[in-house]
Design a protein around this motif. Structure first.
Motif, PDB file in Angstrom:
ATOM      1  N   ARG A 101       0.796  -1.197  -0.008  1.00 35.20           N
ATOM      2  CA  ARG A 101       0.012   0.024   0.018  1.00 35.20           C
ATOM      3  C   ARG A 101       0.735   1.148  -0.042  1.00 35.20           C
ATOM      4  O   ARG A 101       0.654   2.475  -0.593  1.00 35.20           O
ATOM      5  N   ARG A 102       1.719   1.194   0.792  1.00 38.15           N
ATOM      6  CA  ARG A 102       2.899   2.476   0.806  1.00 38.15           C
ATOM      7  C   ARG A 102       3.936   2.574  -0.407  1.00 38.15           C
ATOM      8  O   ARG A 102       4.491   3.591  -0.592  1.00 38.15           O
ATOM      9  N   GLY A 103       3.744   1.518  -1.332  1.00 34.36           N
ATOM     10  CA  GLY A 103       4.665   1.652  -2.388  1.00 34.36           C
ATOM     11  C   GLY A 103       5.873   1.097  -2.329  1.00 34.36           C
ATOM     12  O   GLY A 103       6.892   1.288  -3.148  1.00 34.36           O
ATOM     13  N   GLN A 104       6.304   0.619  -1.161  1.00 38.41           N
ATOM     14  CA  GLN A 104       7.708  -0.043  -1.020  1.00 38.41           C
ATOM     15  C   GLN A 104       7.841  -1.007  -1.613  1.00 38.41           C
ATOM     16  O   GLN A 104       9.018  -1.908  -1.750  1.00 38.41           O
ATOM     17  N   LEU A 105       6.872  -1.923  -1.950  1.00 43.96           N
ATOM     18  CA  LEU A 105       6.826  -3.401  -2.526  1.00 43.96           C
ATOM     19  C   LEU A 105       5.815  -3.246  -3.547  1.00 43.96           C
ATOM     20  O   LEU A 105       4.889  -2.912  -3.252  1.00 43.96           O
ATOM     21  N   ARG A 106       6.096  -3.888  -4.575  1.00 42.31           N
ATOM     22  CA  ARG A 106       5.219  -3.888  -5.712  1.00 42.31           C
ATOM     23  C   ARG A 106       5.005  -5.433  -6.117  1.00 42.31           C
ATOM     24  O   ARG A 106       5.769  -6.265  -5.993  1.00 42.31           O
ATOM     25  N   ARG A 107       3.824  -5.808  -6.358  1.00 48.65           N
ATOM     26  CA  ARG A 107       3.268  -7.053  -7.143  1.00 48.65           C
ATOM     27  C   ARG A 107       3.781  -7.472  -8.210  1.00 48.65           C
ATOM     28  O   ARG A 107       4.066  -6.520  -9.164  1.00 48.65           O
ATOM     29  N   ALA A 108       4.596  -8.417  -8.460  1.00 41.73           N
ATOM     30  CA  ALA A 108       5.084  -8.756  -9.778  1.00 41.73           C
ATOM     31  C   ALA A 108       4.151  -9.745 -10.439  1.00 41.73           C
ATOM     32  O   ALA A 108       4.351 -10.161 -11.721  1.00 41.73           O
ATOM     33  N   GLY A 109       3.134 -10.232  -9.897  1.00 41.08           N
ATOM     34  CA  GLY A 109       2.165 -11.145 -10.720  1.00 41.08           C
ATOM     35  C   GLY A 109       1.367 -11.572  -9.775  1.00 41.08           C
ATOM     36  O   GLY A 109       1.264 -11.581  -8.677  1.00 41.08           O
ATOM     37  N   GLY A 110       0.637 -12.774 -10.247  1.00 43.59           N
ATOM     38  CA  GLY A 110      -0.283 -13.643  -9.576  1.00 43.59           C
ATOM     39  C   GLY A 110      -1.530 -13.211  -9.704  1.00 43.59           C
ATOM     40  O   GLY A 110      -2.040 -12.112 -10.467  1.00 43.59           O
ATOM     41  N   SER A 111      -2.464 -13.495  -8.735  1.00 44.28           N
ATOM     42  CA  SER A 111      -3.860 -12.848  -8.422  1.00 44.28           C
ATOM     43  C   SER A 111      -4.062 -12.022  -7.439  1.00 44.28           C
ATOM     44  O   SER A 111      -3.083 -11.869  -6.530  1.00 44.28           O
ATOM     45  N   PRO A 112      -5.055 -11.012  -7.211  1.00 41.64           N
ATOM     46  CA  PRO A 112      -5.097 -10.365  -6.194  1.00 41.64           C
ATOM     47  C   PRO A 112      -5.277 -10.908  -4.643  1.00 41.64           C
ATOM     48  O   PRO A 112      -4.510 -10.641  -3.918  1.00 41.64           O
ATOM     49  N   ARG A 113      -5.672 -12.303  -5.024  1.00 41.48           N
ATOM     50  CA  ARG A 113      -5.575 -12.981  -3.616  1.00 41.48           C
ATOM     51  C   ARG A 113      -4.389 -13.757  -3.250  1.00 41.48           C
ATOM     52  O   ARG A 113      -4.106 -14.204  -2.422  1.00 41.48           O
ATOM     53  N   GLN A 114      -3.732 -14.056  -4.177  1.00 46.52           N
ATOM     54  CA  GLN A 114      -2.446 -14.920  -4.219  1.00 46.52           C
ATOM     55  C   GLN A 114      -1.305 -14.021  -4.950  1.00 46.52           C
ATOM     56  O   GLN A 114      -0.814 -14.812  -5.920  1.00 46.52           O
ATOM     57  N   PRO A 115      -0.926 -12.991  -4.766  1.00 43.35           N
ATOM     58  CA  PRO A 115       0.289 -12.173  -5.350  1.00 43.35           C
ATOM     59  C   PRO A 115       1.705 -12.905  -5.203  1.00 43.35           C
ATOM     60  O   PRO A 115       1.705 -13.794  -4.217  1.00 43.35           O
ATOM     61  N   TYR A 116       2.403 -12.718  -6.223  1.00 41.92           N
ATOM     62  CA  TYR A 116       4.034 -12.911  -5.713  1.00 41.92           C
ATOM     63  C   TYR A 116       4.779 -11.614  -6.021  1.00 41.92           C
ATOM     64  O   TYR A 116       4.323 -10.875  -6.648  1.00 41.92           O
ATOM     65  N   TYR A 117       5.954 -11.745  -5.468  1.00 41.74           N
ATOM     66  CA  TYR A 117       6.776 -10.463  -5.603  1.00 41.74           C
ATOM     67  C   TYR A 117       8.219 -10.824  -6.176  1.00 41.74           C
ATOM     68  O   TYR A 117       8.651 -12.009  -5.675  1.00 41.74           O
ATOM     69  N   ALA A 118       8.802 -10.147  -6.664  1.00 50.61           N
ATOM     70  CA  ALA A 118      10.213 -10.208  -7.293  1.00 50.61           C
ATOM     71  C   ALA A 118      11.186 -10.241  -6.073  1.00 50.61           C
ATOM     72  O   ALA A 118      11.237  -9.745  -5.123  1.00 50.61           O
TER      73      ALA A 118
END
Length: 65
Positions: A32-49
């Motif tokens: 939410r703060r923009g310190q980490l962004r989702r790299a993919g997945g679904s809204p309920r099961q995201p993944y991160y780089a």
């Protein structure tokens, strides 16, 4: 619930929380703060780089004075 497939070089929210020593709500706050962004997945099961998580780990390290 973990996603069935996470591409190499990416982490689930649970794995990110474990790497940073925080809980899942704190991972959501980082997004939410923009310190980490989702790299993919679904809204309920995201993944991160993994590179983004490593940058956060480095940023949280105390500096030697």
């Amino acid at each position: 619930m973990e996603p069935l497939y996470v591409p190499p070089g990416h982490l689930t929210a649970h794995q990110v929380a474990a790497q940073l020593g925080i809980g899942l709500p704190a991972v959501r706050q980082l997004v939410r703060r923009g310190q980490l962004r989702r790299a993919g997945g679904s809204p309920r099961q995201p993944y991160y780089a993994w590179a983004d998580v490593q940058a956060l780990i480095r940023a949280r390290r105390p500096t030697a004075a």
